[in-house]
Write an enzyme that holds these catalytic residues in place. Structure first.
Site, PDB file in Angstrom:
ATOM      1  N   ASP A 472     -37.085  55.454  38.283  1.00 30.32           N
ATOM      2  CA  ASP A 472     -38.219  55.004  39.090  1.00 30.32           C
ATOM      3  C   ASP A 472     -37.803  54.697  40.534  1.00 30.32           C
ATOM      4  OD1 ASP A 472     -40.878  54.308  39.514  1.00 30.32           O
ATOM      5  OD2 ASP A 472     -40.990  53.082  37.700  1.00 30.32           O
ATOM      6  N   ASP A 541     -49.431  56.716  37.962  1.00 30.06           N
ATOM      7  CA  ASP A 541     -49.605  55.467  37.210  1.00 30.06           C
ATOM      8  C   ASP A 541     -51.033  55.351  36.694  1.00 30.06           C
ATOM      9  OD1 ASP A 541     -47.088  54.494  37.305  1.00 30.06           O
ATOM     10  OD2 ASP A 541     -47.476  52.855  38.697  1.00 30.06           O
TER      11      ASP A 541
HETATM   12  C1  GLA Z   1     -43.778  51.777  38.105  1.00 27.27           C
HETATM   13  C2  GLA Z   1     -43.955  52.947  37.167  1.00 27.27           C
HETATM   14  C3  GLA Z   1     -44.546  52.468  35.863  1.00 27.27           C
HETATM   15  C4  GLA Z   1     -43.635  51.439  35.259  1.00 27.27           C
HETATM   16  C5  GLA Z   1     -43.403  50.307  36.243  1.00 27.27           C
HETATM   17  C6  GLA Z   1     -42.344  49.338  35.730  1.00 27.27           C
HETATM   18  O1  GLA Z   1     -44.985  51.274  38.523  1.00 27.27           O
HETATM   19  O2  GLA Z   1     -44.748  53.928  37.754  1.00 27.27           O
HETATM   20  O3  GLA Z   1     -44.732  53.558  34.985  1.00 27.27           O
HETATM   21  O4  GLA Z   1     -42.416  52.043  34.894  1.00 27.27           O
HETATM   22  O5  GLA Z   1     -42.971  50.790  37.499  1.00 27.27           O
HETATM   23  O6  GLA Z   1     -42.113  48.310  36.604  1.00 27.27           O
END
Ligand code: GLA
Length: 720
Positions: A472, A541
């Site tokens: 990420d 997301d």
């Molecule tokens: C980001 C990612 C999510 C999740 C969060 C965790 O927003 O896109 O899918 O992994 O971080 O903190």
């Protein structure tokens, strides 16, 4: 196929595409880019007129001007008044005039040093142009690679300082193309967080239209790509040319229509906040750009781009391998989990036939919320009820693979790493930090930082039997100021990218069995640079099935479907608050790499039965979706009430139709399928009905849905 030189013409020939470049007394002029031409006899009469106010580099020749010639890189400062490709500061100016000194052909692909490049392949040939500006003592080397199996050409440039003093590169595009005046549209993939890859199409008018990122990442709001197409181009007809960049940092792409209606396209590193000091004897290489062409409309352009990415960019060991159906605990638990909860979730997932369990954020250090602990890549054994290997063994024992979340490029102020190395964050000395999600970005331009992250992540991956990693990147870069000088700071963003590519190539090569999925708050860094190392990407997301339709539509424009993570989540949806039937959530997620991201342990039995059936069904159709040709039947443009896509693979086809809102007094939609064999017979698996290919393509398939919002239908046909 490949590279052919005839007289002063260079032909760069990919599967259905030619680029023809003329050497005219050392100047490289673009005679053609587009459909394949074996013999070119074109005249240049239009461009060889006395266009007033265009500068002429040769005395007594008022008909030759760099301003009207079609070029492959802009000669800067000698009468070409359009956007240049290069600006190199030497002596007291930025003028450059490169002339061809040598050209040769190499077999295979030439890689850009330290930057994501297409894989080497025997079926490619590379044309190398070596140009020099003798006055400025600079060399420009241009590489063009043609591929036999794809309708794409890749290219990059190298600048070499032959002088005995440093020069400063202020602008260096990866490629530039001048194409004839015509009525063009430009298509870009834009959007925002949770609304990535919105397809934007507009007319090319006189002036400059550009997209760019200065975020240190490609960003949610734009994709390093630009498509120029006929104003009349549709999914099935018309010419289109895509320019893409294999780069994940600050980029720019532009289309410029000048006073004569000629059109220039360019793509490369953003020169905002960029400069590069090139010492005597040193080289600078630009990121690789990709050109893909279609004479048969936008669907074919997408299919050609998808094919190239799958065959030549994605890590080979995953490019043509079925991806596991996963359960991710993020939207199921967020930070609120203990070992027991995770095992219950894994248990349920395993009963439903799911194949991979992914432990998301919150397993390390003091990470109880998103305000702290980034950088402390030490397992929180209290939260996991023992060592990570124990949890992994238990998950494996349930027949599931195990995946883990990391955000390696970040640092929280409240972390042991920051307490030990406060200077490792990207920052301007003496100024307060700028926060985003309460975190800072590590300075990957510092080799010590890269070495630390390599060893911290490598340790966990080496000591544990991890099958998948979600990588990420949850904020963008600000406060750039770690350089020893203003110039060094201007180099920092690109040095960061070189550090990042060094890091990810090291880890992905060393752990080549691990499937990596890239993420940046969803699709904030969904580009070909990351895809070279990470074969999968969390597209957004936003897990709401209806919101996903335009996001997945935009992603399909240039990227293969097999790259796209797509999950079924809870209803009402956490981002949109929308209540959507489990069937539609499943049908939409099955338009990509199916996963689940909800608390399976608290679902009613009826939902679990549907999920078990979805998982079993996806295993049947997975190859069709992940390896098949993708056709867009109805596009979910803004405000559209329907969407439909089709996949075709080895005599099988999957069609998915989604209707957003219930309507009344309109006739049912008929879908005309594509890519089938006219005389073959196809059996609809759900009902056993048989249809001819011609019937499905030309008479079509009429969708019948009951009244109701957010309903969908999926059809799976197999050739008899
Ligand atoms: C980001 C990612 C999510 C999740 C969060 C965790 O927003 O896109 O899918 O992994 O971080 O903190």
């Amino acid at each position: 196929m490949g590279i052919i030189i005839k007289g002063n013409l260079f032909y760069i020939q990919s599967k259905e595409m030619s680029m023809i470049i003329e050497n005219r007394e050392g100047d490289l002029l673009l005679r053609h880019i587009g459909g394949k031409i074996a013999n070119y006899h074109g005249s240049n009469a239009i461009l060889e007129k006395d266009h007033a106010f265009s500068g002429n580099p040769t005395p007594d020749n008022r008909t030759f001007s760099y301003d009207t010639q079609r070029q492959i890189f802009g000669v800067h400062g000698f009468g070409d008044f359009r956007c240049p490709s290069l600006k190199i500061q030497h002596d007291n100016n930025e003028l450059t005039q490169f002339k061809l000194k040598d050209s040769h052909i190499l077999h295979g692909v030439v890689e850009a040093t330290g930057l994501p490049s297409p894989h080497s392949t025997e079926s490619a040939e590379t044309l190398v142009f070596v140009l020099e500006d003798e006055f400025a003592k600079l060399r420009l080397t241009l590489y063009y690679t043609a591929y036999a199996d794809c309708t794409s050409i890749s290219t990059f440039a190298k600048i070499s300082n032959l002088s005995d003093k440093a020069v400063v590169i202020n602008r260096a595009l990866s490629t530039m193309l001048d194409v004839p005046a015509s009525n063009y549209d430009v298509i870009t993939l834009q959007g925002a967080y949770a609304r990535e890859k919105t397809v934007r199409r507009q007319k090319v008018e006189q002036g400059i239209f550009s997209i760019a990122s200065n975020r240190g990442a490609s960003g949610h709001a734009q994709t390093p790509a630009m498509i120029l197409c006929d104003g009349t181009a549709t999914e099935e007809a018309g010419q289109a040319l895509a320019l893409q960049l294999l780069y994940s940092g600050n980029f720019q792409a532009f289309v410029q229509k000048n006073q004569l209606n000629e059109v220039r396209l360019g793509i490369g590193i953003n020169d905002d906040n960029f400069a590069w000091q090139l010492a005597a004897g040193d080289n600078f290489e630009t990121p690789v750009a990709l050109m893909t062409y279609s004479a048969k409309g936008l669907t074919h352009l997408s299919q050609e781009s998808q094919l190239f990415v799958q065959n030549h960019i994605m890590p080979k060991q995953f490019a043509h391998v079925e991806r596991p159906i996963l359960i991710n605990n993020w939207e199921a638990t967020y930070f609120d989990f203990k070992k027991e909860k995770l095992l219950d979730l894994a248990d349920e997932a395993s009963k439903l036939g799911i194949e991979l369990f992914v432990l998301d954020d919150g397993w390390f250090g003091n990470r109880f919320d998103d305000n702290r602990a980034l950088g402390d890549w030490v397992v929180n054994e209290e939260k996991l009820g023992g060592p990570l290997s124990d949890l992994i063994d238990k998950v494996h024992a349930k027949g599931l693979k195990f995946g883990l979340w990391f955000e390696p490029e970040m640092i929280s102020v409240d972390s042991d790493l920051y307490r030990a190395h406060p200077d490792w964050a990207i920052q301007a000395e003496g100024r307060a930090h700028t926060y985003s999600r309460n975190q800072l970005v590590l300075n990957l331009a510092n080799p010590d930082v890269v070495a630390y992250i390599k060893s911290a992540i490598d340790k966990i991956l080496t000591e544990n039997a991890i099958d998948y990693v979600k990588w990420d990147y949850n904020r963008n870069i600000t406060n750039i100021g770690n350089g020893d000088s203003a110039l060094a700071t201007k180099m920092q963003s690109h040095v960061y990218m070189l550090g990042l590519y060094d890091l990810v190539s090291y880890l992905t090569e060393k752990h080549s069995n691990i499937l990596f999925e890239s993420c940046s708050g969803g699709g904030g860094r969904n580009d070909l640079g990351m895809m070279r190392y990470f074969p999968q990407v969390w597209a957004s997301d936003n897990t709401d099935a209806i919101s996903r339709l335009p996001i997945q539509y935009g992603s399909s424009y240039l990227y293969p479907i097999i790259s796209m993570g797509s999950h079924v989540s809870a209803s009402p949806n956490h981002q949109m608050g929308r209540t959507t039937p489990i069937e539609t959530r499943g049908n939409v997620a099955m338009m990509g790499n199916l996963g689940y991201e909800l608390d399976l342990t608290s679902l009613p039995e009826s939902d679990k039965e549907v999920i078990a059936a979805q998982v079993a069904h996806y295993k049947d159709i997975r190859q069709v979706v992940q390896f098949g040709k993708h056709y867009r039947l109805i596009n979910p443009e803004q405000g559209a009430n329907e969407a439909a896509v089709q996949f075709v693979y080895e005599g099988k086809t999957v069609v998915t139709y989604v209707r957003t809102l219930s309507t009344i007094e309109t006739i049912e939609t008929t879908l005309k399928l594509k890519g089938l064999e006219e005389v073959a017979t196809y059996r609809l698996q759900e009902t056993g009905q048989v249809f001819s290919g011609a019937e499905l393509m030309y008479a079509g398939l009429t969708v019948t849905l009951p009244q109701g919002d957010y309903l969908s239908q999926q059809y799976y046909f197999v050739k008899q």
